[in-house]
Design a protein around this motif. Structure first.
Motif, mmCIF file in Angstrom:
data_model
loop_
_atom_site.group_PDB
_atom_site.id
_atom_site.type_symbol
_atom_site.label_atom_id
_atom_site.label_comp_id
_atom_site.label_asym_id
_atom_site.label_seq_id
_atom_site.Cartn_x
_atom_site.Cartn_y
_atom_site.Cartn_z
ATOM 1 N N GLU A 28 35.520 42.505 40.965
ATOM 2 C CA GLU A 28 36.294 43.300 40.010
ATOM 3 C C GLU A 28 37.239 42.423 39.194
ATOM 4 O O GLU A 28 37.457 42.662 38.000
ATOM 5 C CB GLU A 28 37.088 44.361 40.772
ATOM 6 N N HIS A 29 37.812 41.389 39.817
ATOM 7 C CA HIS A 29 38.787 40.532 39.133
ATOM 8 C C HIS A 29 38.198 39.186 38.717
ATOM 9 O O HIS A 29 38.716 38.508 37.841
ATOM 10 C CB HIS A 29 39.996 40.286 40.038
ATOM 11 N N ARG A 30 37.161 38.736 39.380
ATOM 12 C CA ARG A 30 36.419 37.522 39.017
ATOM 13 C C ARG A 30 37.269 36.248 39.090
ATOM 14 O O ARG A 30 37.157 35.365 38.238
ATOM 15 C CB ARG A 30 35.777 37.655 37.628
ATOM 16 N N PHE A 31 38.126 36.150 40.066
ATOM 17 C CA PHE A 31 38.828 34.905 40.315
ATOM 18 C C PHE A 31 39.308 34.893 41.762
ATOM 19 O O PHE A 31 39.345 35.923 42.435
ATOM 20 C CB PHE A 31 40.029 34.740 39.371
ATOM 21 N N GLY A 48 38.083 30.762 38.453
ATOM 22 C CA GLY A 48 37.306 31.975 38.249
ATOM 23 C C GLY A 48 36.605 31.980 36.912
ATOM 24 O O GLY A 48 36.506 30.951 36.224
ATOM 25 N N GLU A 51 37.014 34.107 31.141
ATOM 26 C CA GLU A 51 37.703 35.214 30.499
ATOM 27 C C GLU A 51 38.768 35.827 31.396
ATOM 28 O O GLU A 51 39.745 36.411 30.924
ATOM 29 C CB GLU A 51 36.709 36.291 30.050
ATOM 30 N N SER A 52 38.592 35.690 32.739
ATOM 31 C CA SER A 52 39.595 36.209 33.667
ATOM 32 C C SER A 52 40.757 35.239 33.840
ATOM 33 O O SER A 52 41.885 35.659 34.140
ATOM 34 C CB SER A 52 38.961 36.483 35.036
ATOM 35 N N ARG A 56 45.381 34.791 31.751
ATOM 36 C CA ARG A 56 46.530 34.574 32.624
ATOM 37 C C ARG A 56 47.292 33.296 32.282
ATOM 38 O O ARG A 56 48.298 32.978 32.921
ATOM 39 C CB ARG A 56 46.060 34.521 34.089
ATOM 40 N N HIS A 105 48.262 39.744 42.876
ATOM 41 C CA HIS A 105 47.716 39.839 41.517
ATOM 42 C C HIS A 105 48.830 39.874 40.480
ATOM 43 O O HIS A 105 48.641 39.387 39.342
ATOM 44 C CB HIS A 105 46.829 41.080 41.398
ATOM 45 N N SER A 109 49.423 37.026 37.124
ATOM 46 C CA SER A 109 48.915 37.771 35.967
ATOM 47 C C SER A 109 49.227 37.079 34.646
ATOM 48 O O SER A 109 48.608 37.374 33.627
ATOM 49 C CB SER A 109 49.498 39.189 35.952
ATOM 50 N N ARG A 194 27.674 39.662 33.724
ATOM 51 C CA ARG A 194 28.972 40.125 34.202
ATOM 52 C C ARG A 194 28.849 41.500 34.858
ATOM 53 O O ARG A 194 29.649 42.400 34.621
ATOM 54 C CB ARG A 194 29.977 40.180 33.042
ATOM 55 N N SER A 196 28.913 44.115 37.886
ATOM 56 C CA SER A 196 29.568 44.387 39.162
ATOM 57 C C SER A 196 28.593 45.112 40.086
ATOM 58 O O SER A 196 27.504 45.524 39.652
ATOM 59 C CB SER A 196 30.805 45.257 38.927
#
Length: 479
Positions: A28-31, A48, A51-52, A56, A105, A109, A194, A196
């Motif tokens: 879900e978060h990919r990192f 990760g 794009e994730s 940040r 998280h 962020s 990408r 899930s």
């Protein structure tokens, strides 16, 4: 591995900067992120999907070790360049935790510093490329569903021979589609990126909603729902997790996609051989039954006695039918379109072939019996001619039924396989005993036949073979 390539000892690094906290990877978060003890506080290391990670980051590390504001456009272009080469791209970043601050998280962020990108090359194996081509030739659509970047997925799909300039549908696009739109997308698209676990499950369900039979491969926990939903879930046996193996219907021992294509080839061969056996046995029994029925209807003597029928069915028919189960794969087996899932074994073609061959066998048995009687031979001799005609037709029909539509008048078709030739030789020997051995003549009321009579029986078998080869030629021209 990357640390060791850079001359860093991972063991020493773990001792100097032990891991204190961690955020595990989630699709879900990919990192994933870890916190390590450093002089002056706790340092956060994060890796990760680009794009994730980029969202940040507010700064980037320069080559001279200085920190500058993030140039997002530059890094996005670098990610695209790596992805177009078929590389899987990871972004690396770092940050700091304040005193008493927990790693979660929220604390990662924003405000991180981008360290760089890592491109990982994992080119498709040659056998995988060949297997994809084999599946496409067999009418099997191969679709890629991956968590990789869309450009990377499209590049790898091109390397696999799935097509060039393929556009990948990404996870956010899948989420925006309703079920009807997704059913159309799976028809028009072969690459999904990408994705899930929920996306993979919806894609399998969308394919099944279109009436497709779906085989799904996977190795991770995230693949388990889709593996369970698929008609055939194929889990990787070497790299696969226990969750994937439990969810799958099949566990692939060598983690090789080519093994799946080979399994399809073997399955088609088994089905072909089963159908050949049915098409071989039913017309023989049909010809025997119709010849007896004709004799009863017209008030004539039976062309074959019950004991003689038992001999044919228990000896020659069984021996010849058994070898069909071991027939090698036909050359075109992976060039045919898949058969409809609901297609019965007795398809219209099979029924037509059974009716045609039953008719030919009836004419051969009853015709040879009546012809022998008309020449003044005894009933016992005429019946012996009828039985030998039946066996001769079986032998020649065996060479024809080995290829239901392909021609049998080829070197391989005429020679058969060693097992076929052994079976035919065995049947000839047993039939010679049936015809000439005195004790067999007593048991089955048979008589010795002359060479001319045996040639007449063989001619009936050749006639069956010729007629069926002409029928195959007509069918091939029509299709």
């Amino acid at each position: 591995c990357l640390a060791m390539k850079a001359g860093i000892d991972p063991v020493e690094l773990r001792v100097e900067h032990p891991r204190l906290q961690a955020i595990p990877f989630e699709s879900e978060h990919r990192f994933m992120a870890t916190a390590h003890a450093r002089a002056g506080g706790h340092q956060v290391l994060l890796k990760g999907a680009p794009e994730s990670v980029l969202v940040r980051c507010s700064h980037q590390l320069l080559r001279n070790g200085q920190v500058a504001p993030l140039d997002a456009q530059h890094w996005n272009a670098a990610v695209e360049a790596q992805a177009r080469s078929g590389r899987r791209v990871l972004a690396l970043a770092r940050g700091q935790l304040g005193d008493g601050q927990a790693l979660n998280h929220q604390t990662v962020s924003q405000g991180l510093t981008l360290l760089g990108l890592v491109g990982i090359i994992d080119p498709p194996r040659d056998e995988a490329i060949a297997a994809v081509a084999q599946c496409r030739a067999a009418g099997i659509r191969v679709k890629m569903i991956t968590g990789d970047h869309g450009t990377t997925a499209s590049a790898i799909a091109g390397q696999l021979g799935m097509g060039q300039a393929l556009r990948a549908v990404t996870g956010p696009e899948i989420e925006a589609m309703d079920d009807e739109a997704l059913r159309q997308a799976v028809q028009d698209t072969d690459v999904f990126a990408r994705a899930s676990p929920e996306h993979k499950l919806r894609l399998v369900q969308a394919l099944q909603a279109r009436g497709e039979v779906v085989a799904m491969t996977g190795d991770g926990v995230n693949d388990a729902p889709a593996l369970k939903q698929a008609d055939v879930g194929v889990a990787m046996g070497q790299k696969g997790t226990e969750a994937a193996k439990q969810a799958g219907a099949i566990v692939l021992a060598d983690d090789n996609f080519a093994s799946i294509a080979h399994a399809v080839e073997e399955g088609r061969t088994v089905y072909d051989n089963l159908r050949k056996t049915v098409v071989f046995l039913l017309p023989i029994n049909g010809g025997e039954s119709l010849s007896l029925l004709a004799a009863v209807v017209f008030g004539l003597a039976l062309p074959i006695l019950p004991a003689q029928i038992l001999w044919v069915n228990m000896v020659s028919s069984v021996a010849l039918a058994m070898v069909l189960a071991f027939e090698p794969t036909e050359p075109d087996v992976m060039k045919r379109a898949p058969r409809p899932p609901g297609e019965a074994m007795l398809s219209p073609f099979v029924i037509w072939r059974i009716v045609l061959v039953s008719t030919l066998f009836t004419l051969g048995i009853f015709g040879m019996f009546q012809w022998s009687l008309s020449t003044g031979e005894s009933v016992e001799e005429a019946r012996t001619m009828a039985v030998n005609t039946l066996v001769a037709m079986e032998v020649f029909y065996l060479f024809s039924v080995r290829y239901l539509k392909a021609p049998s008048f080829t070197g391989v078709g005429v020679q058969g396989t060693p097992l076929v030739l052994v079976a035919v030789a065995g049947v000839v020997v047993l039939q010679a005993l049936f015809t000439y051995a005195p004790f067999m003549q007593t048991l089955f009321a048979t008589r010795a036949l002359s060479l001319q009579q045996l040639l007449m029986c063989a001619a009936a078998g050749v006639t069956v073979l010729v007629v069926l080869e002409l029928e195959k030629a007509v069918l091939r021209q029509r299709h």
